[in-house]
Scaffold this active site. Structure first.
Site, PDB file in Angstrom:
ATOM      1  N   ARG A  38       0.712  -1.075  -0.136  1.00 57.81           N
ATOM      2  CA  ARG A  38       0.060  -0.104  -0.019  1.00 57.81           C
ATOM      3  C   ARG A  38       0.948   1.387   0.006  1.00 57.81           C
ATOM      4  NH1 ARG A  38      -5.213  -1.520   3.837  1.00 57.81           N
ATOM      5  NH2 ARG A  38      -6.288  -2.639   2.132  1.00 57.81           N
ATOM      6  N   LYS A 199     -17.977 -18.382   2.211  1.00 60.09           N
ATOM      7  CA  LYS A 199     -19.390 -18.255   2.464  1.00 60.09           C
ATOM      8  C   LYS A 199     -20.315 -17.515   1.664  1.00 60.09           C
ATOM      9  CE  LYS A 199     -18.851 -19.228   7.572  1.00 60.09           C
ATOM     10  NZ  LYS A 199     -19.214 -18.756   8.911  1.00 60.09           N
ATOM     11  N   GLY A 356     -10.710  -9.561  -0.344  1.00 58.02           N
ATOM     12  CA  GLY A 356     -10.409 -10.678   0.471  1.00 58.02           C
ATOM     13  C   GLY A 356      -9.037 -11.378   0.090  1.00 58.02           C
ATOM     14  N   GLY A 379     -12.766  -4.171   1.406  1.00 65.23           N
ATOM     15  CA  GLY A 379     -14.109  -3.816   1.470  1.00 65.23           C
ATOM     16  C   GLY A 379     -14.523  -2.937   0.281  1.00 65.23           C
TER      17      GLY A 379
END
Length: 398
Positions: A38, A199, A356, A379
């Site tokens: 980053r 999930k 993710g 996110g």
């Protein structure tokens, strides 16, 4: 969406105080930055502004101090790593507003760079408090947002301040937005999306948005087990959200109505233990042993997935196809990633990935630098894929 970039700024910024919102929420261990990705991404914006004579004032958050001063979450240790990557001195102020910030900024010369302390040490940051935004804005003449990864939050330093000063997108923000526009905004069709991960429950909004916008949706990882089970397939002891069978069926019905092909595994790599090198077998998805679990998609599924990638002009990827962290259950993710990279390098595919574990998976496959764009945003990337408005981006709209 149109927005101003550094190209819209004057060539000479001498004397101008430029507040730059960056993402310095980097992994640390014992006061040392362990991954500088980053930091590396914000270097072009900072260097360009400094070369043009701007007084570059950096705003950033670190961790979740919840509006309190937490010494362990100070940005001071990050300043050294930033200085090394920039090859330019970086001064540090112990607050992002108030006398300390004003003193440090007041002593700046043209081209200087100063990092202000963690914006989240102030309770007003995450509340987008207008008073805090004004206090920050008082220290600048121009605002540049180069932190796409924080753009999904309407905070004082990402949204509030952009309403108070002339606002521009930094080079990383610009690259991200342009890549995302190619991915789902105005993509070249056919568009294929690969969505993996554990999930369905964490990606319902994402799946519901994608089936309306892509030509084919490849579902992998533990998520695929839920869809297979919803179709009546016995997935043995695999990770599976059986209670979401109705949701999976509704998504498949929506896909059918939208003309989106749902691509599920046709074979699977199964094992009775979740560990590296575990004994495993490749079976048809209709023949998963009751005492085994699916840990990767099989070679026939990879051929199917690569066939869809081969047809595509645009690929959007979020999440691995299997338990890629553990060999040999990384095989499918690596094979599909390498094929997508080959197509990209050959000029046949625009490939945009992020969110993710995706960055880790592509790095593991050794192809992250061969994709058109790999987002480190997490996110914010997911919310963009879900079709949600990102306040920090909207605030930059020209």
């Amino acid at each position: 969406m149109s927005f101003k970039t550094l190209d819209d700024l004057p060539a000479d910024l001498a004397g101008k105080r430029v507040l730059v919102r960056v993402d310095l929420n980097v992994p640390m261990a014992d006061g040392i930055v362990t991954d500088r990705t980053r930091i590396e991404r914000i270097v072009p914006t900072i260097s360009e502004l400094s070369r043009k004579g701007a007084r570059v004032i950096l705003l950033a958050h670190f961790g979740r101090p919840k509006g309190k001063v937490v010494p362990e979450m100070s940005l001071r240790p990050v300043a050294q790593a930033l200085e090394e990557e920039l090859d330019h001195r970086v001064d540090f102020a112990t607050d992002c507003t108030g006398d300390e910030a004003k003193k440090e900024i007041g002593e700046m010369a043209d081209g200087d760079v100063v990092l202000l302390e963690n914006t989240r040490f102030h309770p007003g940051e995450e509340k987008n408090d207008p008073d805090l935004a004004r206090a920050m804005a008082e220290n600048g003449d121009i605002y540049v947002n180069d932190a796409f990864s924080a753009a999904h939050r309407a905070h004082a330093s990402t949204e509030g301040i952009a309403r108070l000063l002339p606002a521009y997108a930094g080079r990383t923000m610009q690259a991200e937005l342009e890549a995302l526009e190619k991915g789902l905004g105005s993509p070249e069709k056919p568009v294929v999306a690969i969505v993996g991960g554990a999930k369905v429950s964490t990606k319902i909004d994402l799946l519901q948005n994608l089936v309306k916008r892509v030509d084919a949706l490849v579902i992998g990882g533990g998520m695929a087990n839920t869809f297979l089970a919803a179709k009546g397939v016995d997935v043995g002891k695999s990770l599976c959200e059986h209670d979401l069978a109705g949701t999976a069926n509704a998504i498949m019905k929506e896909a059918d109505a939208s003309g989106c092909a749902i691509v599920l595994p046709v074979d699977a790599v199964v094992a009775r233990e979740f560990k590296a090198g575990a004994d495993n077998d490749t079976v048809d998805v209709s023949a998963v042993p009751s005492d085994a679990m699916i840990l990767d998609v099989g070679p026939a599924s990879v051929m199917l997935i690569n066939g869809w990638i081969d047809k595509a002009k645009t690929l959007v990827w979020n999440g691995p196809l299997g338990a890629f962290e553990i060999e040999p259950f990384d095989a499918a993710t690596v094979a599909a990633a390498k094929f997508a990279a080959e197509q990209t390098v050959a000029g046949k595919l625009v490939s945009v990935a992020g969110g993710g574990d995706t960055v880790s998976a592509l790095n593991h496959a050794g192809v992250a630098d061969q994709f058109t764009y790999v987002s480190t945003a997490g996110g914010a990337f997911l919310e963009w894929m879900e079709g949600k408005e990102l306040p920090g981006v909207t605030a930059l709209s020209a």
